[in-house]
Design a protein around this motif. Structure first.
Motif, PDB file in Angstrom:
ATOM      1  N   ARG A  14       3.444   2.509   1.961  1.00  0.00           N
ATOM      2  CA  ARG A  14       2.531   3.545   2.440  1.00  0.00           C
ATOM      3  C   ARG A  14       2.869   3.994   3.854  1.00  0.00           C
ATOM      4  NH1 ARG A  14      -3.694   2.058   2.633  1.00  0.00           N
ATOM      5  NH2 ARG A  14      -3.474   2.148   0.364  1.00  0.00           N
ATOM      6  N   ASP A  15       3.235   3.062   4.723  1.00  0.00           N
ATOM      7  CA  ASP A  15       3.476   3.398   6.129  1.00  0.00           C
ATOM      8  C   ASP A  15       4.953   3.392   6.503  1.00  0.00           C
ATOM      9  OD1 ASP A  15       0.665   3.454   6.535  1.00  0.00           O
ATOM     10  OD2 ASP A  15       0.658   1.263   6.735  1.00  0.00           O
ATOM     11  N   ALA A  16       5.827   3.275   5.498  1.00  0.00           N
ATOM     12  CA  ALA A  16       7.248   3.118   5.821  1.00  0.00           C
ATOM     13  C   ALA A  16       8.005   4.439   5.852  1.00  0.00           C
ATOM     14  CB  ALA A  16       7.905   2.173   4.818  1.00  0.00           C
ATOM     15  N   GLY A  17       7.437   5.499   5.292  1.00  0.00           N
ATOM     16  CA  GLY A  17       8.123   6.777   5.267  1.00  0.00           C
ATOM     17  C   GLY A  17       9.312   6.810   4.336  1.00  0.00           C
ATOM     18  N   SER A  18       9.379   5.873   3.394  1.00  0.00           N
ATOM     19  CA  SER A  18      10.498   5.803   2.458  1.00  0.00           C
ATOM     20  C   SER A  18      10.322   6.825   1.349  1.00  0.00           C
ATOM     21  CB  SER A  18      10.579   4.391   1.870  1.00  0.00           C
ATOM     22  OG  SER A  18      11.512   4.348   0.819  1.00  0.00           O
ATOM     23  N   GLY A  19      11.435   7.155   0.672  1.00  0.00           N
ATOM     24  CA  GLY A  19      11.350   8.080  -0.442  1.00  0.00           C
ATOM     25  C   GLY A  19      10.573   7.507  -1.607  1.00  0.00           C
ATOM     26  N   ALA A  20      10.714   6.210  -1.861  1.00  0.00           N
ATOM     27  CA  ALA A  20       9.949   5.555  -2.918  1.00  0.00           C
ATOM     28  C   ALA A  20       8.608   5.087  -2.355  1.00  0.00           C
ATOM     29  CB  ALA A  20      10.724   4.382  -3.488  1.00  0.00           C
ATOM     30  N   LEU A  21       7.599   5.027  -3.231  1.00  0.00           N
ATOM     31  CA  LEU A  21       6.252   4.675  -2.789  1.00  0.00           C
ATOM     32  C   LEU A  21       6.065   3.178  -2.598  1.00  0.00           C
ATOM     33  CD1 LEU A  21       4.230   7.089  -5.107  1.00  0.00           C
ATOM     34  CD2 LEU A  21       5.002   7.479  -2.764  1.00  0.00           C
TER      35      LEU A  21
END
Length: 605
Positions: free
Chosen positions: A322-329
Motif C-alpha cells: 500500500r505504501d511502497a509505490g510498487s506496480g503490484a499491490l
C-alpha cells in the motif's frame, strides 16, 4: 478454469475429449481382467457428484434467509467429457447432506456466454447490496479455445451477473451483462476469469469496508497474477481496476515445500487468516504451466504426478504494498502446496454461520483411462469441505531434518534462540462428524509398533466408506511409520500411508492393479515435524494422520498442514482392518508408538 486449447466447442454437443488431453491417453489400452464388471462401484456416496462431467466448484456461500448452503459446479450434463459448460447446483443445511438440482441453473444461451458459463462466486445480496436475494458473478465465454499457451483473444472472456429472488430456485441474467467486457486494455494477459469478491483490510484502499473483486490470470511473458478491482458494494455491477496483485515472475519454485507457481493462475481466492497472536493474507490458487520436475534422483518407482497435468493447487502469503509505490499491490512472502494429489480449482467462501473460511475443490478423474471413465458414468467430484486458518507454532528450535530456513512453506520469526512459525492450517470441517452417526467405531490404544509383516492375515472386513484418525510418537530411530489398509485377506495388497522421517516425505502407496493402464503411481508430499523448547525440555510434535475414504476417493490430512487427495481404483470394494506399523533404523531400536487411533467404518449421510 481454461478449456481444451485444441477444440472449438459447439453448444450442447457432447465432446469426446477431456478438458485437457493427457499425453499418454492415446496409448492407454485397458485389459478388462481384474477390473470390476461395473465401475460405478467407484462412485462416492458422501462426496458430491453429478452424472456426466463435473469440474470446478463455484458459487459457494451461505444464505441466512433460507439457512441453506449453496455449492455450484461446472457441469456438462450432456456427456462424460468436458464441454457445454453450465452450472450445476446443490444445497445443504450442514455441508454434509446435499440436494442437487437435476438441471443446470445457468447454461450457455446468451450471446456473451454462448461458449460456456465458467467459474464464479456468490454473494448473499442483490446487486445493490441489499439482503434477501442471491447474486452470482461468473465468467461468460463467447470464444474458444482459450489457453495460457495461446495468444489471448480479446472478448473471449467477460464478467456477467445473474440474480435469484427465490433462494436459488431460479436465476435471471441481468440486462446489463456483461458488466466487464474483458481485461484491462493495456495488459497482454494469458487469462482473465474466475471472479471472487472479498474484503482486504491491508488492501490498497485504506477504508476497511471496501469490497474487492479478484479475477485470475496472468500477464504474458511476465507473471501469473490476480487482477484486483474495487467493487461498489451498493452496486455490484461497478468495478474499477486497481492493478495486479503480485509479480512473482514465471515458474517461481522456491523449493519442494512450495511448488511451482506456474505462468497463469485460476480460481484465486484471497483471505485474511488470523489467530490470537497474528494475522496474514493468503491467496489460494490453481497454477497452470508448471515445469516438469527432475526425477533423476527420485528412484524408479513412478510418482502419480508424472502422468497428470502440469499444474498445481497452491497457496501464497502476500504482504500489502500500500505504501511502497510498487506496480503490484502486494509482494510475495512465502508459499506452500494446498493439496499434493489430484485436487484442483479450489474455491472458498467465508461462512458467516461459523466465522470460518471454507474451501472446496475438484477431485479429478485423471488417473483413469477415457474408456474406463466413460463406463463408470461420471467424471470428477467435489472434495470434502476444508477449514483453513493461520497455524502458529511458538518456541520452535528445529525441524526433524531440514534447516528451518530451507522450509519455504513457513514464515519464521526469530526470538532469542527460538522461532515463531506461521503457515496455513488445513483441516477437515468438524461437521463431517455427522457422517459417523451410523458408523461402527473402534479404538486402538497405546501400542509399541514394529515393522509390518507382509505375510500376516488381515483382520475383520470393513466397508469402502471409512475414516481413520491416528496419532504417533516417532523416535529418532524410525525410518518409516504409518498405516496399511489391506485390500486382500493375506495383507499383501494394500494402500499404505507413511511418513519417512529422514527424507521428510509423506507418501501414499496405492495398490498395484495388474494388467491395466490405470495410473496408480504413488503420491508424495514434503512433511516434517517441529521441535519446540518447553522449559528445559525439547519436545517434538506427534505425527497425526487423519484420512477419509469414500468408495474410490481418499483425502489425507497430516498435522493439519499437509494434504493429499487421491483415487483408489481397486477391483474389490472390500477392505480389512488397518495395520499400524513402524520400521526401525536398527534392529534393537523402538521406532514409534501408536498413541491412539479411532476408526469409523460405514460412514454415510
Amino acid at each position: 478454469m481454461a478449456p481444451n486449447p485444441e477444440l472449438e466447442i459447439p453448444i450442447l454437443k457432447p465432446l469426446q475429449k477431456s478438458v485437457t488431453p493427457r499425453p499418454s491417453q492415446e496409448s492407454l489400452k485397458i485389459d478388462e481382467k481384474n477390473l470390476p464388471p461395473n465401475p460405478s462401484q467407484w462412485r462416492p456416496s458422501f462426496h458430491l457428484t453429478a452424472p456426466g462431467w463435473l469440474n470446478d466448484p463455484c458459487g459457494l456461500g451461505y444464505d441466512p434467509v433460507t439457512g441453506l448452503y449453496h455449492l455450484c459446479f461446472q457441469w456438462n450434463p450432456h456427456g462424460n467429457d468436458w464441454g457445454n459448460i453450465s452450472w450445476g447446483h446443490a444445497t445443504s443445511p450442514d455441508l454434509v447432506s446435499w440436494t442437487p438440482s437435476k438441471e443446470p441453473i445457468l447454461a450457455p444461451s446468451a450471446e456473451y456466454d454462448c461458449r460456456g458459463v465458467f467459474t464464479g462466486c456468490l454473494r448473499a445480496t442483490d446487486v445493490s447490496g441489499a439482503p434477501g436475494a442471491l447474486t452470482i458473478l461468473y465468467t461468460s465465454v463467447r470464444h474458444l479455445p482459450i489457453h495460457h499457451t495461446l495468444p489471448y483473444t480479446l472478448g473471449s472472456e467477460s464478467l456477467s451477473v445473474a440474480v435469484s429472488q427465490n433462494g436459488g430456485k431460479s436465476w435471471e441474467r441481468q440486462t446489463c451483462n456483461p458488466i466487464l467486457t474483458g481485461p484491462p486494455s493495456h495488459l497482454n494477459v494469458t487469462g482473465w476469469r474466475d471472479p471472487c469478491l472479498t474484503t482486504w483490510v491491508e488492501g490498497p484502499v485504506p477504508d476497511q469496508s471496501t469490497l474487492y473483486g479478484f479475477i485470475s490470470g496472468g500477464i504474458a511473458k511476465q507473471t501469473p497474477t490476480v487482477f484486483v478491482y474495487k467493487v461498489d458494494s451498493t452496486d455490484l455491477r461497478k468495478w474499477e481496476f486497481l492493478g495486479p496483485l503480485v509479480d512473482v515472475g514465471l515458474n517461481l519454485r522456491p523449493s519442494r515445500w512450495s511448488g511451482d507457481l506456474g505462468v497463469n493462475w485460476e480460481v484465486a481466492n484471497l483471505m485474511t487468516l488470523s489467530n490470537d497472536s497474528a494475522s496474514r493474507d493468503f491467496v489460494i490458487m490453481g497454477a497452470e504451466g508448471c515445469l516438469p520436475l527432475d526425477y533423476v534422483a527420485q528412484g524408479s518407482d513412478e510418482e502419480a504426478r508424472r502422468r497428470r497435468e502440469a499444474r498445481g493447487q497452491l497457496w501464497v502469503s502476500v504482504k500489502s504494498n500500500r505504501d511502497a509505490g510498487s506496480g503490484a499491490l502486494s509482494s510475495y512472502a512465502f508459499s506452500g502446496i494446498f493439496d499434493h494429489g489430484c485436487f484442483y480449482a479450489a474455491n472458498a467462501f467465508y461462512d458467516t454461520k461459523t466465522a470460518q473460511q471454507i474451501v472446496y475443490g475438484w477431485i479429478t478423474e485423471e488417473d483413469l483411462s477415457d474408456s474406463l471413465r466413460h463406463r463408470q458414468g461420471f467424471s470428477g467430484l467435489i472434495s470434502l469441505p476444508r477449514v483453513v486458518g493461520l497455524m502458529t507454532l511458538n518456541n520452535v528450535i528445529k525441524a526433524r531434518s531440514s534447516p528451518l530456513s530451507a522450509i519455504t512453506s513457513i514464515e519464521t520469526v526469530p526470538s532469542a534462540d527460538m522461532f515463531t512459525i506461521h503457515t496455513m492450517r488445513i483441516s477437515p470441517d468438524s461437521r463431517l462428524e455427522l457422517l459417523r452417526k451410523n458408523a461402527q467405531r473402534s479404538r486402538r490404544g497405546r501400542e509399541i509398533l514394529s515393522a509390518p509383516n507382509c505375510e500376516s492375515k488381515a483382520g475383520a472386513t470393513m466397508s469402502s466408506r471409512w475414516e481413520i484418525n491416528a496419532e504417533f510418537s516417532v523416535s529418532q530411530s524410525c525410518s518409516r511409520v504409518g498405516v496399511r489398509i489391506p485390500h486382500t485377506i493375506n495383507g499383501q495388497e494394500c494402500t499404505t500411508l507413511s511418513w519417512h522421517p529422514q527424507s521428510e516425505t509423506f507418501t501414499i502407496h496405492r495398490p498395484n492393479i495388474e494388467n491395466t493402464e490405470v495410473n496408480h503411481g504413488h503420491e508424495t508430499a514434503p512433511h516434517t515435524l517441529f521441535t519446540t523448547s518447553e522449559g528445559r525440555e525439547e519436545v517434538e510434535e506427534n505425527l497425526k494422520i487423519h484420512a477419509f475414504f469414500d468408495s474410490s476417493v481418499l483425502e489425507v490430512f497430516v498435522n493439519e498442514r499437509t494434504v493429499i487427495s487421491t483415487r483408489i481404483y481397486h477391483p474389490s470394494d472390500t477392505f480389512f482392518e488397518p495395520m499400524f506399523f513402524a520400521d526401525p533404523t536398527s534392529p534393537d531400536a523402538e521406532p514409534a508408538v501408536l498413541l491412539q487411533a479411532d476408526i469409523w467404518d460405514g460412514l454415510g449421510v
